[in-house]
Design a protein around this motif. Structure first.
Motif, mmCIF file in Angstrom:
data_model
loop_
_atom_site.group_PDB
_atom_site.id
_atom_site.type_symbol
_atom_site.label_atom_id
_atom_site.label_comp_id
_atom_site.label_asym_id
_atom_site.label_seq_id
_atom_site.Cartn_x
_atom_site.Cartn_y
_atom_site.Cartn_z
ATOM 1 N N LYS A 143 0.836 -1.204 0.000
ATOM 2 C CA LYS A 143 0.000 0.000 0.000
ATOM 3 C C LYS A 143 0.874 1.258 0.000
ATOM 4 C CE LYS A 143 -4.204 1.726 2.192
ATOM 5 N NZ LYS A 143 -5.168 1.535 3.272
ATOM 6 N N ILE A 144 1.910 1.269 0.831
ATOM 7 C CA ILE A 144 2.824 2.418 0.873
ATOM 8 C C ILE A 144 3.535 2.568 -0.470
ATOM 9 C CG2 ILE A 144 4.942 3.362 1.897
ATOM 10 C CD1 ILE A 144 4.081 1.923 4.538
ATOM 11 N N CYS A 145 4.093 1.481 -0.958
ATOM 12 C CA CYS A 145 4.876 1.545 -2.193
ATOM 13 C C CYS A 145 4.022 1.937 -3.384
ATOM 14 C CB CYS A 145 5.569 0.214 -2.448
ATOM 15 S SG CYS A 145 6.857 -0.152 -1.226
ATOM 16 N N LEU A 146 2.827 1.417 -3.487
ATOM 17 C CA LEU A 146 1.969 1.743 -4.615
ATOM 18 C C LEU A 146 1.416 3.160 -4.509
ATOM 19 C CD1 LEU A 146 0.211 -1.688 -5.137
ATOM 20 C CD2 LEU A 146 2.081 -0.682 -6.478
ATOM 21 N N TRP A 147 1.322 3.689 -3.302
ATOM 22 C CA TRP A 147 0.973 5.101 -3.134
ATOM 23 C C TRP A 147 2.102 5.964 -3.691
ATOM 24 C CZ3 TRP A 147 3.928 7.947 0.581
ATOM 25 C CH2 TRP A 147 3.628 9.316 0.613
ATOM 26 N N LYS A 148 3.337 5.594 -3.397
ATOM 27 C CA LYS A 148 4.490 6.371 -3.866
ATOM 28 C C LYS A 148 4.624 6.287 -5.379
ATOM 29 C CE LYS A 148 8.529 8.477 -3.919
ATOM 30 N NZ LYS A 148 8.474 9.315 -5.103
ATOM 31 N N SER A 149 4.543 5.094 -5.915
ATOM 32 C CA SER A 149 4.683 4.918 -7.363
ATOM 33 C C SER A 149 4.195 3.542 -7.763
ATOM 34 C CB SER A 149 6.153 5.062 -7.775
ATOM 35 O OG SER A 149 6.316 4.748 -9.141
ATOM 36 N N ARG A 150 3.457 3.473 -8.840
ATOM 37 C CA ARG A 150 2.933 2.196 -9.327
ATOM 38 C C ARG A 150 3.858 1.562 -10.369
ATOM 39 N NH1 ARG A 150 -1.685 1.775 -6.918
ATOM 40 N NH2 ARG A 150 -2.576 0.042 -8.060
ATOM 41 N N ARG A 151 4.927 2.262 -10.745
ATOM 42 C CA ARG A 151 5.811 1.771 -11.809
ATOM 43 C C ARG A 151 6.467 0.440 -11.477
ATOM 44 N NH1 ARG A 151 7.461 7.657 -12.529
ATOM 45 N NH2 ARG A 151 8.444 7.218 -10.553
ATOM 46 N N SER A 152 6.772 0.180 -10.220
ATOM 47 C CA SER A 152 7.489 -1.047 -9.821
ATOM 48 C C SER A 152 6.559 -2.141 -9.327
ATOM 49 C CB SER A 152 8.483 -0.724 -8.699
ATOM 50 O OG SER A 152 9.349 0.284 -9.090
ATOM 51 N N LYS A 153 5.290 -2.036 -9.632
ATOM 52 C CA LYS A 153 4.279 -2.936 -9.074
ATOM 53 C C LYS A 153 4.647 -4.415 -9.207
ATOM 54 C CE LYS A 153 -0.669 -3.855 -9.271
ATOM 55 N NZ LYS A 153 -1.938 -3.484 -9.907
#
Length: 181
Positions: free
Chosen positions: A46-56
């Motif tokens: 949730k934190i990472c996808l808030w920051k950026s979805r590029r590395s999903k």
């Protein structure tokens, strides 16, 4: 997953409205994550996808155990370099993403670093970096700490101000929709 239809949407509308501003809920919960001492996989994503979805796709390759182990080490670590080194061992996590994890768990101490905040500080002649690395992060923390004391704001408030400064003053080729003067 339950079939999505209009009625299901309307019965869940409060949830969707709350989730629209995922940042507010993350920062509200962040201190609990730090107190517990690690992130669970869902919290991490949730934190990472808030920051950026590029590395999903890369982020999803991290196991629950990897996330718990490395965030536990990072949250317990006092040395800022080592703290960052633990976090960037996670797949899909670079310094900007790691800074978001730290910021969510302690917004008073940790700002989010991003190429836009770096460019804003460079423009203000408070910084001189073109590439985000751990060394850049360490200097960024130092500069932001001095600024926090000067303006009596949290690290997160300062990075938000730098993002806005970049959007309003440095985005080239776009009409400034925020200009009020």
């Amino acid at each position: 997953m339950q079939f999505l239809n209009m009625e299901n949407f309307f019965t869940s509308i409060d949830l969707y409205i709350r989730e629209y501003n995922v940042e507010a809920s993350l920062y509200k919960e962040g201190a609990k994550f730090l107190k517990r001492g690690w992130l669970e996989r869902e919290e991490f994503l949730k934190i990472c996808l808030w920051k950026s979805r590029r590395s999903k796709q890369k982020l999803k390759k991290n196991t629950s155990k990897q996330i718990e182990d490395l965030t536990r080490l990072a949250f317990a670590e006092k040395d800022e370099r080592k703290k960052m080194e633990y976090l960037i061992k996670l797949k899909g996590v670079g310094v900007p993403m790691a800074s978001a994890i730290l910021s969510v768990t302690n917004q008073n101490k940790y700002p989010v670093i991003d190429i836009r905040t770096v460019q804003a500080l460079n423009r203000l002649r408070l910084f001189n970096h073109t590439h985000i690395s751990i060394n850049c992060w360490l200097e960024y923390l130092s500069v932001m700490d001095k600024l926090k004391k000067r303006v009596n704001r949290t690290a997160r408030e300062l990075d938000k101000a730098l993002f806005a400064f970049h959007r309003m003053r440095l985005d080239k080729g776009f009409k400034n929709l925020y200009k009020t003067y």
